[in-house]
Design a protein around this motif. Sequence first.
Motif, PDB file in Angstrom:
ATOM      1  N   GLY A 150       0.643  -1.378  -0.069  1.00 21.17           N
ATOM      2  CA  GLY A 150      -0.163  -0.345  -0.197  1.00 21.17           C
ATOM      3  C   GLY A 150       0.971   1.691   0.407  1.00 21.17           C
ATOM      4  O   GLY A 150       0.576   2.160   0.383  1.00 21.17           O
ATOM      5  N   PRO A 192      -4.166   3.953  -6.347  1.00 22.23           N
ATOM      6  CA  PRO A 192      -3.857   5.025  -5.042  1.00 22.23           C
ATOM      7  C   PRO A 192      -3.939   6.317  -5.733  1.00 22.23           C
ATOM      8  O   PRO A 192      -3.651   6.209  -6.280  1.00 22.23           O
ATOM      9  N   GLU A 224      -8.603   3.693  -5.024  1.00 18.04           N
ATOM     10  CA  GLU A 224      -8.237   2.615  -4.332  1.00 18.04           C
ATOM     11  C   GLU A 224      -9.010   2.627  -3.367  1.00 18.04           C
ATOM     12  O   GLU A 224      -9.868   1.941  -2.217  1.00 18.04           O
TER      13      GLU A 224
END
Lengths: 453, 76
Positions: free
Chosen positions: A97, A230, B72
């Motif tokens: 992440g 992301p 995300e």
Amino acid sequence: MPDININIQIVLAVFAAVAIYTVIGFIPGTDETSVLMPITLTLVLSGFEPIVVLAFFVAAIVTLNLTNTMPTALVGLPGGVMSSPMIEHSILLKNQGKSAAIIRKMAAASFLGVLIALPTSLILAGLLAPYGELIKPYAPYLFVFGAIFLSLISKHKLLSLLSIVPLAILFQALRHLYWGLGVVDASVTITTSFFLGITIGPLMVSLYSLLNKDTKKTMERDQPNTIVIPHESKQSLNPFKLLSRKEAGYAAVSAFFANFLFVLSPVGLTILFGETVANRVKDPVEKATTAITTMAAMVQSTYLSQLIIPLVALGIPLSPVAIGPAAALFNATGVFTIEHNIHHMLSMPQFIVVITVASAIALVLVYFLIHRYASRITKLILSYIPHEAVLGVFVALILLLSYMDAGIINVFGVLLIGISSGTLNKMGVNYGVQFMTLYAASFIVSTLAGWSM
Amino acid sequence: MNKKYIEIFGDMIDFKDLIISIIVISSTTMVAHLLAPAGNRPLGLLFGLGGTIIGFIAITLLVKVKRVIHMEDDHA
């Protein structure tokens, strides 16, 4: 002093390069040489001033090297050849992440790479310039030495060494065939399309394998690619605050030493330095971050030094970048020759000013763009540009450039090169060894011929 | 129907779409190149690249992307 008109042209060229190569950089899998060389060649042939072409090219490489790292970090698809060594590390970080943070670190390291490579390579070029005439006769030896050296530092040493001469014979055989048949003039040495043939060799082999039904079955999947992108993080923009002292140190030292090894393959150097510093770190996450930041700095440093040193000091394409993506600045039919090219047409102060200005504008523009919009641009491009279209463009480009180099026969000649070097590539002979062999081919083959008589 | 994807160069494609892309983009490129005034290298290259861009845009509109994209936060 150049007049106002030229200054405006330079600035416009830089903006054009940033716009074009930001888009191309974000598209995964776009090979640097195939996207830099044809567009630069078009500018040269269209009669733009040498200083404008140089500004365009410098801005283009700085932009491309920075934007190519984005799809790599965000979605694990390599932006180009130079970012493929980062894939393994970036996938590890993505699974943790950390993609959003890592793109900032990469951009900062890239920034640092430019900052170090620019003065170092200009100074080195200045120091080397007086010896240019002395070095020139030894160029073929340097390329042979480079091919052997890159083989010896690669994973598959003997395999690489044993590929050099057969590959050299393949390249020269085609050149002599075209000369013998009268397809091209005896004064013309085909390099561009051969270079692209090596570059897209692995793709050619994969495409050919698809025509074998059994092999095709092994490449089939039931699911489409699921990609999670992301968001950008809200961190400082200061490139020096984004990197830890250790990361900045490794990146800076590597970027500095890369300048002195400007005759070696940029991908090879990026892997060599990146993995060497990474192996000094134990923690797996920290190891991946160190590798990626050093590699991001190395990509900029190798490209800039390999452009600047041969162009400013020597005027002969004595580096992989100079003979590949930047080839049109040294040799372009009807405009530049090895005896009269950008090296001979610009003065030292002109080189320093235009290279510095072009890279500074491009760097600042792209740096801010990435910090604000990296995720959104990636989403846009991945949502609308099918992989098929990218592969189709590569096939079309190689078709066009091989046809332009020596007609239809060369389309199949380059296909032969693609299949041969692509197969060797998949077996473990890296691009660096193959490119060096292409540059050394004429020397290797004529030496062998001398021994055979 | 169970659709088969093919993994090539790190991403997914459909075999038929790939063949169509290669034929379309190669054709637009070479036709545009041959339309350029003969014996003029820069224009020949420029026309060719123009043809590549036209083919690329056509395929981008014609062929579906084989990726499933999430931001995300979308599934957090």
